[in-house]
Design a protein around this motif. Sequence first.
Motif, mmCIF file in Angstrom:
data_model
loop_
_atom_site.group_PDB
_atom_site.id
_atom_site.type_symbol
_atom_site.label_atom_id
_atom_site.label_comp_id
_atom_site.label_asym_id
_atom_site.label_seq_id
_atom_site.Cartn_x
_atom_site.Cartn_y
_atom_site.Cartn_z
ATOM 1 N N TYR A 128 0.837 -1.207 0.000
ATOM 2 C CA TYR A 128 0.000 0.000 0.000
ATOM 3 C C TYR A 128 0.867 1.251 0.000
ATOM 4 O O TYR A 128 0.602 2.209 -0.741
ATOM 5 C CB TYR A 128 -0.911 -0.024 1.228
ATOM 6 N N PHE A 129 1.909 1.256 0.842
ATOM 7 C CA PHE A 129 2.815 2.404 0.872
ATOM 8 C C PHE A 129 3.521 2.572 -0.472
ATOM 9 O O PHE A 129 3.653 3.696 -0.989
ATOM 10 C CB PHE A 129 3.865 2.219 1.984
ATOM 11 N N GLN A 130 4.001 1.468 -1.046
ATOM 12 C CA GLN A 130 4.764 1.543 -2.297
ATOM 13 C C GLN A 130 3.915 2.047 -3.460
ATOM 14 O O GLN A 130 4.418 2.759 -4.330
ATOM 15 C CB GLN A 130 5.358 0.173 -2.626
ATOM 16 N N THR A 131 2.644 1.684 -3.471
ATOM 17 C CA THR A 131 1.775 2.165 -4.548
ATOM 18 C C THR A 131 1.547 3.672 -4.479
ATOM 19 O O THR A 131 1.073 4.273 -5.448
ATOM 20 C CB THR A 131 0.414 1.452 -4.496
ATOM 21 N N ARG A 132 1.879 4.259 -3.352
ATOM 22 C CA ARG A 132 1.736 5.704 -3.186
ATOM 23 C C ARG A 132 3.078 6.422 -3.175
ATOM 24 O O ARG A 132 3.224 7.514 -2.637
ATOM 25 C CB ARG A 132 0.947 5.992 -1.905
ATOM 26 N N GLY A 133 4.070 5.760 -3.754
ATOM 27 C CA GLY A 133 5.359 6.399 -3.965
ATOM 28 C C GLY A 133 6.306 6.372 -2.788
ATOM 29 O O GLY A 133 7.335 7.052 -2.806
ATOM 30 N N VAL A 134 5.997 5.592 -1.740
ATOM 31 C CA VAL A 134 6.874 5.499 -0.563
ATOM 32 C C VAL A 134 7.783 4.292 -0.744
ATOM 33 O O VAL A 134 7.312 3.184 -1.022
ATOM 34 C CB VAL A 134 6.052 5.356 0.730
ATOM 35 N N ASP A 135 9.109 4.497 -0.607
ATOM 36 C CA ASP A 135 10.040 3.385 -0.801
ATOM 37 C C ASP A 135 9.879 2.362 0.317
ATOM 38 O O ASP A 135 9.332 2.646 1.385
ATOM 39 C CB ASP A 135 11.481 3.887 -0.864
ATOM 40 N N LEU A 136 10.411 1.161 0.074
ATOM 41 C CA LEU A 136 10.184 0.032 0.969
ATOM 42 C C LEU A 136 10.737 0.293 2.371
ATOM 43 O O LEU A 136 10.074 -0.001 3.371
ATOM 44 C CB LEU A 136 10.822 -1.224 0.380
ATOM 45 N N GLN A 137 11.962 0.832 2.474
ATOM 46 C CA GLN A 137 12.558 1.028 3.790
ATOM 47 C C GLN A 137 11.784 2.063 4.600
ATOM 48 O O GLN A 137 11.557 1.896 5.797
ATOM 49 C CB GLN A 137 14.018 1.467 3.645
ATOM 50 N N THR A 138 11.364 3.134 3.964
ATOM 51 C CA THR A 138 10.579 4.147 4.666
ATOM 52 C C THR A 138 9.257 3.565 5.146
ATOM 53 O O THR A 138 8.790 3.861 6.253
ATOM 54 C CB THR A 138 10.312 5.356 3.759
ATOM 55 N N ALA A 139 8.661 2.715 4.304
ATOM 56 C CA ALA A 139 7.402 2.069 4.696
ATOM 57 C C ALA A 139 7.613 1.159 5.902
ATOM 58 O O ALA A 139 6.815 1.161 6.847
ATOM 59 C CB ALA A 139 6.839 1.271 3.521
ATOM 60 N N ARG A 140 8.701 0.383 5.894
ATOM 61 C CA ARG A 140 8.993 -0.491 7.033
ATOM 62 C C ARG A 140 9.189 0.338 8.305
ATOM 63 O O ARG A 140 8.668 0.004 9.365
ATOM 64 C CB ARG A 140 10.247 -1.331 6.758
ATOM 65 N N ASN A 141 9.959 1.410 8.195
ATOM 66 C CA ASN A 141 10.206 2.256 9.361
ATOM 67 C C ASN A 141 8.894 2.783 9.940
ATOM 68 O O ASN A 141 8.676 2.766 11.158
ATOM 69 C CB ASN A 141 11.122 3.421 8.991
ATOM 70 N N GLY A 163 19.436 -2.237 14.104
ATOM 71 C CA GLY A 163 19.278 -2.455 12.678
ATOM 72 C C GLY A 163 17.860 -2.746 12.252
ATOM 73 O O GLY A 163 17.630 -3.161 11.110
ATOM 74 N N ALA A 164 16.889 -2.549 13.138
ATOM 75 C CA ALA A 164 15.493 -2.817 12.792
ATOM 76 C C ALA A 164 14.934 -1.754 11.874
ATOM 77 O O ALA A 164 14.023 -2.014 11.081
ATOM 78 C CB ALA A 164 14.639 -2.916 14.051
ATOM 79 N N VAL A 165 15.451 -0.521 11.997
ATOM 80 C CA VAL A 165 15.043 0.584 11.140
ATOM 81 C C VAL A 165 16.302 1.301 10.673
ATOM 82 O O VAL A 165 17.374 1.152 11.247
ATOM 83 C CB VAL A 165 14.104 1.560 11.866
ATOM 84 N N GLN A 166 16.145 2.112 9.658
ATOM 85 C CA GLN A 166 17.247 2.911 9.140
ATOM 86 C C GLN A 166 16.851 4.385 9.106
ATOM 87 O O GLN A 166 15.696 4.708 9.032
ATOM 88 C CB GLN A 166 17.644 2.424 7.733
#
Length: 494
Positions: free
Chosen positions: A443-456, A491-494
């Motif tokens: 859902y985040f990626q379909t709205r232009g948010v990269d994977l790492q930012t979405a995970r964070n 290392g759980a988030v960046q």
Amino acid sequence: MACCFCFSSSSPCPFPLNPTPSLKPHIQNPTKLRPSTPLFSSSSFSDPVVIQLAESLEDSLSGSSSPPSLPLQKLRDSSSLSLLSKSWPSSKDEPFRFTDTSFLKKSPIRPVSAPFPASHPAIPSPLNDPDALFANLAVIDGVIVPSLSNLSSLPNGVFVGSAADAPESLSKRVLELIAGFPDGDLFWDLNGIGAPDVAVVYVPAGCRVETPLHLGFFSLEGTEDGLNGLPVSNPRALVLVEEGGEIGIVEEYSGGDDVDEVKRYWANSVMEIVIGEGAKVRHSYIQRQSASAAHIKWTFVRQGASSTYEVVETSTGGKLSRHNLHIQQLGPETVTEISTFHLSGSNQTQDLHSRLVLDHPRGYSRQLHKCIVTHSSGQAVFDGNIKVNRYAQQTDAGQLTRSLLLVPRATVNIKPNLQIIADDVKCSHGAAISDLEQDQLFYFQTRGVDLQTARNALIFSFGADVTGRLPFKSIQKRVESHVRDLLAARGAVQ
């Protein structure tokens, strides 16, 4: 009768108390646990580690320049007698089935040394948040330190301090209430024997304390390699809020500010809370001990009719962290809300064992437990029991536990447990264990948010559901910042 996820162990105690006349010498001087007495020469008790530890705690307190207060003496006496039927817990004991305390038993445990002077550079000053105007009581290795405390903002009639300094009328009330919990385990009794003092918080009837009270428990003494022993402290507190009173309490445990702190120690703490009819306690419990420390905590709450108890817990520190939370309803129409967030990293165990007993009509309770495990050697344990007895009709109780495992082989053991005897109730519970949901990331990626930012974002928001319930903004921001730093360091988030 309905029972959901109900498991119990009812085997008889393998170490019964010997009711022979040889017990008399112990009763005459009940705080002295000496193996030379007839009681300990028998085979009725087979755990010398417990006896040796109890004796070392007694010896560490025997040189005090002033005699203990009557409440403290009662606590030590009752704990010494109760300890005789206790052995060190193992994985064969149901409450410790998933919680390994053997490393404590194998460690060279010793009581903390004489209290350090208040000017020692390792003691933070003040212990509370400098940006918040909180009243503050500082407790170093179980000993109250007035020079680091600030209680001037508290209203008249409110008492915060040592049980030894309490007015005579309050001392009698403390004497009646202290050590009134028969279901404590070995660690409860060890605290009773080794507590150097009892911090008392008293709110008179009808008094509303506007200024939050910060109870700062700091573990100063520790070792880096364990060669000098594992120092143990036994902080103890009693909170008494009379009819119609209200107070907010921030109970915080720490041993250093570095997220990679390696100091080794054991904080074995107890807090008793007695809430009168129509009274309210908002309790924030923050545990951020050293990652190499052990933290075992008992909280025992007694709620009067129409009272409210709200507790928000965040636990991020300790190699072993265990919280035993027992709440007993003493009247109808009580409100109990429990919110817990645990963060477990490398070689960490975060454990919550909670028990809420409802004995009266129209009780309301909600429990939310959330944890994140960030390492394959990390573990979380949740054993939540809500017991709705026969006369607790029209009870409304809800329980939810959710766990987020961020790496393979991370472990969580959960046991949500509803025991319902009343037949006119509304009760529910739920449990979920998962990694981050792929559809949420998508859902985040379909709205232009990269994977790492979405995970964070998803990881931060998972814990914020609990930390956002902390009632004081300055404490909330500090806890959230600490959690963010830990997640980044692991290392759980960046």
